[in-house]
Design a protein around this motif. Structure first.
Motif, PDB file in Angstrom:
ATOM      1  N   PRO A  73       0.804  -1.221   0.000  1.00  0.00           N
ATOM      2  CA  PRO A  73       0.000   0.000   0.000  1.00  0.00           C
ATOM      3  C   PRO A  73       0.842   1.280   0.000  1.00  0.00           C
ATOM      4  O   PRO A  73       1.914   1.321   0.586  1.00  0.00           O
ATOM      5  CB  PRO A  73      -0.803  -0.103   1.304  1.00  0.00           C
ATOM      6  CG  PRO A  73      -0.871  -1.562   1.588  1.00  0.00           C
ATOM      7  CD  PRO A  73       0.430  -2.130   1.083  1.00  0.00           C
ATOM      8  N   THR A  79       3.735   8.106  -2.100  1.00  0.00           N
ATOM      9  CA  THR A  79       4.790   7.771  -3.055  1.00  0.00           C
ATOM     10  C   THR A  79       4.185   7.466  -4.420  1.00  0.00           C
ATOM     11  O   THR A  79       4.664   7.940  -5.451  1.00  0.00           O
ATOM     12  CB  THR A  79       5.601   6.564  -2.540  1.00  0.00           C
ATOM     13  OG1 THR A  79       5.920   6.790  -1.170  1.00  0.00           O
ATOM     14  CG2 THR A  79       6.878   6.393  -3.324  1.00  0.00           C
ATOM     15  N   PHE A  80       3.097   6.700  -4.398  1.00  0.00           N
ATOM     16  CA  PHE A  80       2.431   6.354  -5.657  1.00  0.00           C
ATOM     17  C   PHE A  80       1.928   7.608  -6.369  1.00  0.00           C
ATOM     18  O   PHE A  80       2.220   7.849  -7.536  1.00  0.00           O
ATOM     19  CB  PHE A  80       1.272   5.391  -5.366  1.00  0.00           C
ATOM     20  CG  PHE A  80       0.519   4.995  -6.596  1.00  0.00           C
ATOM     21  CD1 PHE A  80       0.980   3.972  -7.413  1.00  0.00           C
ATOM     22  CD2 PHE A  80      -0.645   5.650  -6.952  1.00  0.00           C
ATOM     23  CE1 PHE A  80       0.298   3.619  -8.571  1.00  0.00           C
ATOM     24  CE2 PHE A  80      -1.337   5.306  -8.108  1.00  0.00           C
ATOM     25  CZ  PHE A  80      -0.865   4.292  -8.913  1.00  0.00           C
ATOM     26  N   ARG A  92       7.378  -0.539  -5.430  1.00  0.00           N
ATOM     27  CA  ARG A  92       7.116  -0.527  -3.980  1.00  0.00           C
ATOM     28  C   ARG A  92       6.775  -1.972  -3.611  1.00  0.00           C
ATOM     29  O   ARG A  92       5.839  -2.554  -4.176  1.00  0.00           O
ATOM     30  CB  ARG A  92       5.949   0.414  -3.679  1.00  0.00           C
ATOM     31  CG  ARG A  92       5.178   0.179  -2.380  1.00  0.00           C
ATOM     32  CD  ARG A  92       5.926   0.532  -1.127  1.00  0.00           C
ATOM     33  NE  ARG A  92       6.251   1.930  -0.990  1.00  0.00           N
ATOM     34  CZ  ARG A  92       5.565   2.806  -0.247  1.00  0.00           C
ATOM     35  NH1 ARG A  92       4.493   2.418   0.403  1.00  0.00           N
ATOM     36  NH2 ARG A  92       5.951   4.048  -0.153  1.00  0.00           N
ATOM     37  N   HIS A 111      14.099   3.474   1.495  1.00  0.00           N
ATOM     38  CA  HIS A 111      13.094   4.256   0.771  1.00  0.00           C
ATOM     39  C   HIS A 111      13.817   5.516   0.284  1.00  0.00           C
ATOM     40  O   HIS A 111      13.601   6.615   0.782  1.00  0.00           O
ATOM     41  CB  HIS A 111      11.944   4.601   1.722  1.00  0.00           C
ATOM     42  CG  HIS A 111      10.695   5.098   1.065  1.00  0.00           C
ATOM     43  ND1 HIS A 111      10.638   5.509  -0.255  1.00  0.00           N
ATOM     44  CD2 HIS A 111       9.433   5.278   1.560  1.00  0.00           C
ATOM     45  CE1 HIS A 111       9.399   5.894  -0.535  1.00  0.00           C
ATOM     46  NE2 HIS A 111       8.647   5.767   0.545  1.00  0.00           N
ATOM     47  N   GLN A 135      12.004   8.841  -0.674  1.00  0.00           N
ATOM     48  CA  GLN A 135      11.464   9.561   0.491  1.00  0.00           C
ATOM     49  C   GLN A 135      12.579  10.403   1.118  1.00  0.00           C
ATOM     50  O   GLN A 135      12.383  11.562   1.488  1.00  0.00           O
ATOM     51  CB  GLN A 135      10.919   8.569   1.516  1.00  0.00           C
ATOM     52  CG  GLN A 135      10.463   9.204   2.825  1.00  0.00           C
ATOM     53  CD  GLN A 135       9.209  10.054   2.692  1.00  0.00           C
ATOM     54  OE1 GLN A 135       8.282   9.664   1.991  1.00  0.00           O
ATOM     55  NE2 GLN A 135       9.162  11.214   3.353  1.00  0.00           N
ATOM     56  N   PRO A 168       7.436  11.103   7.644  1.00  0.00           N
ATOM     57  CA  PRO A 168       7.226  10.634   6.264  1.00  0.00           C
ATOM     58  C   PRO A 168       5.752  10.398   5.955  1.00  0.00           C
ATOM     59  O   PRO A 168       5.356  10.386   4.795  1.00  0.00           O
ATOM     60  CB  PRO A 168       8.027   9.329   6.207  1.00  0.00           C
ATOM     61  CG  PRO A 168       8.122   8.867   7.637  1.00  0.00           C
ATOM     62  CD  PRO A 168       8.152  10.116   8.479  1.00  0.00           C
TER      63      PRO A 168
HETATM   64  N1   CP Z   1       5.880   8.222   3.001  1.00  0.00           N
HETATM   65  C1   CP Z   1       5.359   7.213   2.275  1.00  0.00           C
HETATM   66  O1   CP Z   1       6.080   6.363   1.733  1.00  0.00           O
HETATM   67  O2   CP Z   1       4.011   7.227   2.196  1.00  0.00           O
HETATM   68  P1   CP Z   1       3.147   6.160   1.401  1.00  0.00           P
HETATM   69  O3   CP Z   1       3.344   4.839   2.093  1.00  0.00           O
HETATM   70  O4   CP Z   1       1.734   6.662   1.489  1.00  0.00           O
HETATM   71  O5   CP Z   1       3.663   6.096   0.005  1.00  0.00           O
END
Ligand code: CP
Length: 435
Positions: free
Chosen positions: A109, A113-114, A162, A199, A202, A368
């Motif tokens: 999920p 990032t997506f 991801r 990551h 990020q 984050p």
């Molecule tokens: N910060 C971050 O990676 O958020 P998501 O998991 O929503 O992509």
């Protein structure tokens, strides 16, 4: 208030679990075994394989980014940000990569990032497609992930991954390199979050947010701020930029992949001290591999259990130039962790308005995200504090990811040229934002 460690020391936590690369592979990770020997190498040995000449080819971990690269990406991001305010700038950007296609393979999920990668692609004209639910792909018919990924490379020019698998993106980079070396089609791989491992993009947006914050520019006009002179009056040691600052990381340090990537990037800056504020628990505390890497690079690290631990005569919360909060990542809990964590006073890893009132008046609070509304590591009462940077931080992800894509596809120089030759002449007002 307890007396804690000095700045030059690090109190050793309980035995930390081995780094992900040394873990026994789970059944789900068996796919990766063919790359095991390459994965187990020290990070510095991997770096040449992840670039082509001086250019980034694959983005897999934070250690790939030099200071010069971070500065260059931030400058490109600033220019994209300014160009995007204006029709002619947007029209210029969107034609840059309209011939490229990207696959967003996000089987874990994600919101930020997506969506920010998708927005970044849209800014530059890249067409996107996605696989988010592997049950809709032919993996359900027994296809390996590597066959799936090779198929993606047949149709797309970039794969952004991801995954809950710590080393999947890295393995795919090696797959692509092997394909390239045998004359087959091969495309760049971007790690958009890999298990509890790394990551890196990020960390790019975290660094970009810190860079902008520590310019101390005026928010309204973006020009040099009289506030900086005032701040220096209160904090005579304060300088612009990321060097010589104290960064606090609070919460689930052991399993926080964003912490691992950001700490690596901060190791590029002179004179930084990283303070890790985490429970004295082998799962949640700093992992040995990251500790070793940071110490090898000469980074000053301190590990404490509370914001009130005293370092060099000052409680940690009052010492920080920036605070990076994280949530407790329950999705990574092993059997028995729920009971183990129930016995720990985790309330010490929540920020409160009272704690924020004790922080330096300029110290940004980052996270984050997502934050955990049930745990409440950052309660919404803090959101209106000018130091609360997390929503701006998330938006910065779109700009810096656009800059990263521009760099990977080699159009960053065109952005510089357009901005400098044509745009700057006509938009003097907007220039101020990047000074
Ligand atoms: N910060 C971050 O990676 O958020 P998501 O998991 O929503 O992509």
């Amino acid at each position: 208030m307890s007396t804690g460690p000095s700045l030059s020391s690090s109190h050793k936590p309980a035995t930390a679990p081995p780094p992900p690369a040394d873990s026994t592979f789970t059944r789900d990770e068996l796919d990766l075994l063919c790359y095991e020997a390459r994965i187990r190498r020290p990070e510095r040995e991997k770096l040449p394989e992840l670039q082509r000449a001086e250019q980034l080819r694959h983005v897999i971990f934070g250690g790939q980014f030099s200071l010069a690269l971070l500065e260059g990406l931030a400058q490109t991001a600033d220019k994209i940000r300014v160009l995007s305010k204006n029709r002619s700038g947007r029209d210029f950007l969107i034609q840059l990569l309209h011939h490229k296609r990207a696959m967003l393979y996000f089987t874990q999920p994600s919101t930020r990032t997506f969506l920010s990668f998708m927005a970044a692609c849209q800014i530059l004209g890249i067409t996107c497609n996605e696989v988010r639910d592997p049950t809709t792909s032919s993996e359900t018919k027994g296809e390996t992930r590597f066959d799936s990924l090779r198929m993606f490379s047949s149709y797309f020019d970039l794969i952004i991954i991801r995954s809950k698998l710590a080393k999947l993106a890295e393995s795919c980079a090696y797959l692509m390199n092997d394909l390239e070396s045998t004359g087959n089609r091969s495309v760049p791989i971007i790690n958009a979050g890999s298990g509890a491992d790394e990551h890196p993009t990020q960390a790019l947006l975290d660094i970009y947010t810190l860079q902008r914050t520590f310019q101390f520019a005026d928010r309204q006009t973006s020009t040099a701020s009289p506030r900086f002179a005032e701040l220096q009056h209160s904090y005579p040691q304060l300088t612009k930029g990321l060097t010589n600052k104290v960064y606090g990381f609070c919460g689930d340090i052991g399993r926080g992949r964003t912490v691992r990537s950001l700490a690596s990037l901060l190791g590029n800056y002179e004179g930084v001290t990283l303070i890790f504020i985490a429970p004295h628990d082998p799962t949640l505390t700093l992992r040995e591999d990251l500790r070793t890497r940071l110490v090898e690079r000469g980074v000053q690290i301190v590990e404490v259990e509370s914001f009130d631990d005293v370092v060099q005569g000052t409680p940690v919360i009052e010492l920080l130039d920036a605070l990076y909060m994280t949530r407790i990542q329950k999705e990574h809990n092993a059997p028995g962790d729920d009971e183990k964590f129930a016995a720990i006073d985790l309330s010490r890893y929540k920020l409160t308005p009272q704690l924020v009132a004790r922080m330096k008046t300029y110290a940004p609070i980052l996270h984050p995200f997502p934050r955990d509304q049930h745990f409440g590591e950052i309660p919404p009462e803090i959101d209106d504090d000018p130091r609360a940077m997390y929503f701006r931080q998330a938006r910065n992800g779109m700009w810096i990811r656009s800059a990263l894509l521009a760099s990977i596809f080699g159009v960053d120089h065109q952005i510089d040229q357009f901005f400098n030759d044509e745009y700057r002449e006509r938009h003097h007002d907007d220039d101020r934002i990047i000074t």
